[in-house]
Design a protein around this motif. Structure first.
Motif, PDB file in Angstrom:
ATOM      1  N   ASN A   1       0.651   5.595   0.452  1.00  0.00           N
ATOM      2  CA  ASN A   1      -0.157   6.703   0.933  1.00  0.00           C
ATOM      3  C   ASN A   1       0.136   7.927   0.059  1.00  0.00           C
TER       4      ASN A   1
ATOM      5  N   SER B   1      -4.885  -0.396   4.400  1.00  0.00           N
ATOM      6  CA  SER B   1      -5.080   1.020   4.106  1.00  0.00           C
ATOM      7  C   SER B   1      -4.208   1.866   5.035  1.00  0.00           C
TER       8      SER B   1
ATOM      9  N   ARG C   1      -4.360  -6.544   1.137  1.00  0.00           N
ATOM     10  CA  ARG C   1      -5.450  -5.793   1.757  1.00  0.00           C
ATOM     11  C   ARG C   1      -4.923  -4.969   2.917  1.00  0.00           C
TER      12      ARG C   1
ATOM     13  N   ALA D   1       0.850  -1.195   0.000  1.00  0.00           N
ATOM     14  CA  ALA D   1       0.000   0.000   0.000  1.00  0.00           C
ATOM     15  C   ALA D   1       0.878   1.234   0.000  1.00  0.00           C
TER      16      ALA D   1
ATOM     17  N   ASP E   1      -4.517   5.304   4.776  1.00  0.00           N
ATOM     18  CA  ASP E   1      -5.120   6.630   4.609  1.00  0.00           C
ATOM     19  C   ASP E   1      -5.171   7.447   5.892  1.00  0.00           C
TER      20      ASP E   1
ATOM     21  N   CYS F   1      -3.721   2.491  11.256  1.00  0.00           N
ATOM     22  CA  CYS F   1      -3.471   1.668  10.069  1.00  0.00           C
ATOM     23  C   CYS F   1      -4.497   0.535  10.051  1.00  0.00           C
TER      24      CYS F   1
END
Length: 177
Positions: free
Chosen positions: A32, A65, A63, A30, A67, A83
């Motif tokens: 950001n 994120s 899977r 992932a 954000d 997180c």
């Protein structure tokens, strides 16, 4: 009778080792991207993270994120908060809490450097990306200063102008129009 094959490689390099100039294999889980827009990143640092087995399996599936995630220095430890790593379906009872705080693994001198900068006015520890490097999960943490709305607009203008110049130069190189 045939001579036995040598067990050691003929070259001076050990078998199975990568060349010194090769980059280690990284697989990004992932990123950001929003953080680079919201913050002016002053410094970055790669650090490990303490995870449980079901979290690693969930990351391998891709899977997670970053954000709403941020870092916090508490005492002599650095924690990643906010997180979101969703539960791994096949883990059943051995599953983890999706938004639990996770400890970041850093050397003491790195923690002191980060802590000193993090306590300065307006600086935040922001996770920029999470990836696998040589089979281990790593987090690229950045120290960022929050941008104001007008700073964000100026950066977008500069990025757009830079992109337009690059496109124009590329177009000219092909026998251009």
């Amino acid at each position: 009778m045939a001579a036995p094959k040598p067990t050691k490689p003929q070259s001076g390099k050990p078998a199975g080792k990568a060349k010194a100039d090769d980059k280690p294999a990284e697989r990004v889980v992932a990123e950001n991207r929003k953080a680079r827009h919201e913050y002016e990143i002053l410094d970055t640092l790669e650090c490990g993270i303490a995870l449980v087995g079901s979290e690693v399996k969930s990351l391998r599936v891709g899977r997670m994120s970053l954000d709403e995630a941020y870092g916090r220095v508490e005492g002599e430890e650095v924690w990643l908060l906010g997180c979101d790593i969703p539960e791994y379906e096949k883990a059943n009872q051995l599953n983890h809490k999706p938004k639990r705080p996770r400890k970041l693994l850093l050397h003491r001198r790195e923690i002191k450097k980060f802590a000193g900068l993090a306590f300065e006015k307006g600086l935040t520890l922001v996770p920029l990306k999470m990836y696998f490097k040589n089979g281990r999960v790593k987090v690229l943490m950045g120290i960022g200063r929050g941008r104001k709305a007008h700073d964000k607009r100026q950066k977008l203008k500069a990025d757009t102008a830079k992109r337009d110049i690059e496109i124009a130069l590329r177009g000219r190189g092909r026998g251009g129009r």
